[in-house]
Design a protein around this motif. Structure first.
Motif, short mmCIF file in Angstrom:
data_model
loop_
_atom_site.label_atom_id
_atom_site.label_comp_id
_atom_site.label_asym_id
_atom_site.label_seq_id
_atom_site.Cartn_x
_atom_site.Cartn_y
_atom_site.Cartn_z
N ILE A 185 -4.70 -0.93 -4.06
CA ILE A 185 -5.77 -1.23 -5.00
C ILE A 185 -6.92 -0.22 -4.87
O ILE A 185 -7.37 0.37 -5.85
N ALA A 186 -7.37 0.00 -3.62
CA ALA A 186 -8.58 0.80 -3.41
C ALA A 186 -8.35 2.29 -3.53
O ALA A 186 -9.23 3.02 -4.00
N GLN A 187 -7.19 2.78 -3.09
CA GLN A 187 -6.97 4.22 -3.02
C GLN A 187 -5.99 4.75 -4.06
O GLN A 187 -6.01 5.93 -4.36
N PHE A 188 -5.12 3.88 -4.58
CA PHE A 188 -4.17 4.32 -5.59
C PHE A 188 -4.48 3.75 -6.97
O PHE A 188 -3.76 4.01 -7.94
N ASN A 189 -5.55 2.96 -7.07
CA ASN A 189 -6.02 2.41 -8.34
C ASN A 189 -4.95 1.59 -9.06
O ASN A 189 -4.83 1.64 -10.29
N ILE A 190 -4.13 0.84 -8.30
CA ILE A 190 -3.14 -0.06 -8.88
C ILE A 190 -3.70 -1.47 -8.72
O ILE A 190 -3.79 -2.00 -7.61
N ALA A 192 -2.73 -4.52 -9.52
CA ALA A 192 -1.85 -5.61 -9.06
C ALA A 192 -0.59 -4.99 -8.45
O ALA A 192 0.47 -4.97 -9.08
N PRO A 193 -0.71 -4.46 -7.24
CA PRO A 193 0.43 -3.73 -6.66
C PRO A 193 1.63 -4.64 -6.40
O PRO A 193 1.50 -5.79 -5.99
N ARG A 194 2.81 -4.06 -6.67
CA ARG A 194 4.08 -4.75 -6.41
C ARG A 194 4.64 -4.23 -5.10
O ARG A 194 4.84 -3.02 -4.95
N ILE A 195 4.89 -5.13 -4.17
CA ILE A 195 5.34 -4.72 -2.84
C ILE A 195 6.73 -5.28 -2.58
O ILE A 195 6.98 -6.47 -2.80
N ALA A 196 7.63 -4.42 -2.14
CA ALA A 196 8.98 -4.83 -1.74
C ALA A 196 9.07 -4.79 -0.22
O ALA A 196 8.55 -3.87 0.41
N VAL A 197 9.72 -5.78 0.36
CA VAL A 197 9.84 -5.88 1.81
C VAL A 197 11.31 -5.87 2.20
O VAL A 197 12.10 -6.68 1.71
N TYR A 250 8.95 -1.60 -7.84
CA TYR A 250 7.86 -1.84 -6.90
C TYR A 250 7.01 -0.59 -6.75
O TYR A 250 7.41 0.51 -7.13
N ASP A 251 5.81 -0.76 -6.19
CA ASP A 251 4.87 0.35 -5.99
C ASP A 251 4.89 0.87 -4.56
O ASP A 251 4.56 2.03 -4.31
#
Length: 321
Positions: A185-190, A192-197, A250-251
């Motif tokens: 959010i803060a550094q890549f300006n996304i 609502a980031p989508r995270i895959a685990v 995902y991001d």
């Protein structure tokens, strides 16, 4: 804040000094922090007293930091270990004081630092976290030349594989996810980031037949975070996460251990990968390769990853502002 990026010299016996000379004039405003005597013969460089001082176009700005010994390509000198460590600390002081916009670090050799100066940290990432006040951090590797981008974060980093099952705890994994989410959010300006685990076991445990970590605690942890509103998929089988259609979903991907994260990105974008430390109060990037002692001093070093790292540092700093 001064817009110029600080490029730290790294291990002088490696390819760092050669890379610094090669990327001068690459289109990113940066200053080299190190000993100019270590630069290749004939390098066009200009001494500066402060990071923001002007220099002629195409000349390498150098914030001088004298080392004890000259550099011998391919042969690290223990006498220079303290200098390498001090340069990193000085760069952090400069960026924390607003005298630079970001840090891009050229490769160090941990063994040389340990033998020459008793360096107590597994690598750059951990030392920078200490200098920033022992803040929790995560290491991200990001591609720059493939689409969709490949961004990976190993939840455990520089430890033997045999220690991973004990080190990968609910607290460790949750911290990596939260740091990554905030940084996207803060550094890549996304927004609502989508995270895959990724799971730790083959086939993400295959319902407990190949391991129980996924069903016993990774799955419940992800369910709890999804309940807070984070957009998370997983635990996923790591072997099907990194082809292009999967990456489009995902991001950033959180992986269980070092090689699970680094093998895919180094396969997809070996020359263009960038190392980013998430969680610091400043921006830090690095080329995704080592000191390459075998080719140091030969002129063969590829500057692609260094240019990518400098460019990403500049762009992330601009985005943060």
């Amino acid at each position: 804040m001064i817009d110029r990026v600080i490029l730290t010299c790294g291990e002088p016996a490696g390819i760092g000094p050669e890379l610094a000379a090669k990327v001068a004039g690459c289109g990113v405003d940066f200053a080299y922090l190190g000993d100019p005597r270590h630069l290749p013969c004939g390098t066009d460089w200009t001494p500066i007293e402060a990071p923001g001082d002007p220099v002629p176009v195409g000349s390498l700005p150098v914030l001088r930091h004298d080392f004890t010994a000259p550099n011998q390509p391919g042969q690290p000198d223990p006498a220079n270990a303290e200098g390498v460590i001090d340069v990193i600390a000085r760069a952090v002081d400069l960026v924390m004081a607003g005298q630079a916009s970001a840090i891009c670090t050229l490769p160090i050799n941990k063994q040389a630092l340990q033998e020459g100066a008793g360096f107590a940290y597994p690598g750059h990432t951990e030392y920078l976290a200490h200098l920033a006040g022992d803040v929790p951090v995560a290491m991200m590797l990001s591609s720059t030349t493939v689409s969709p981008p490949c961004r990976v974060v190993p939840a455990t980093i520089h430890i033997p594989l045999s220690l991973v099952p004990a080190a990968l705890t609910p607290e460790t994994l949750e911290q990596a996810i939260r740091i990554t989410h905030a940084a996207m959010i803060a550094q890549f300006n996304i927004a609502a980031p989508r995270i895959a685990v990724a799971g730790i076991n083959p086939h993400a445990g295959e319902g407990g037949r190949m391991g129980r970590e996924e069903s016993d605690w990774i799955g419940p942890l992800l369910d709890r975070l999804r309940g807070e509103g984070l957009i998370i998929t997983g635990p996923l089988p790591a072997d099907t996460m990194f082809h292009a259609p999967a990456r489009a979903r995902y991001d950033a991907a959180i992986c269980a251990y070092h090689d699970q994260a680094l093998i895919p990105i180094k396969t997809l974008d070996f020359a263009g990968g960038v190392n980013i430390t998430l969680g610091l109060p400043f921006i830090r990037t690095s080329p995704d390769h080592g000191t390459a002692f075998d080719i140091a001093g030969t002129g063969k070093a590829d500057p692609t990853s260094t240019i990518a790292a400098l460019t990403m540092a500049r762009d992330m700093a601009a985005g943060r502002r």
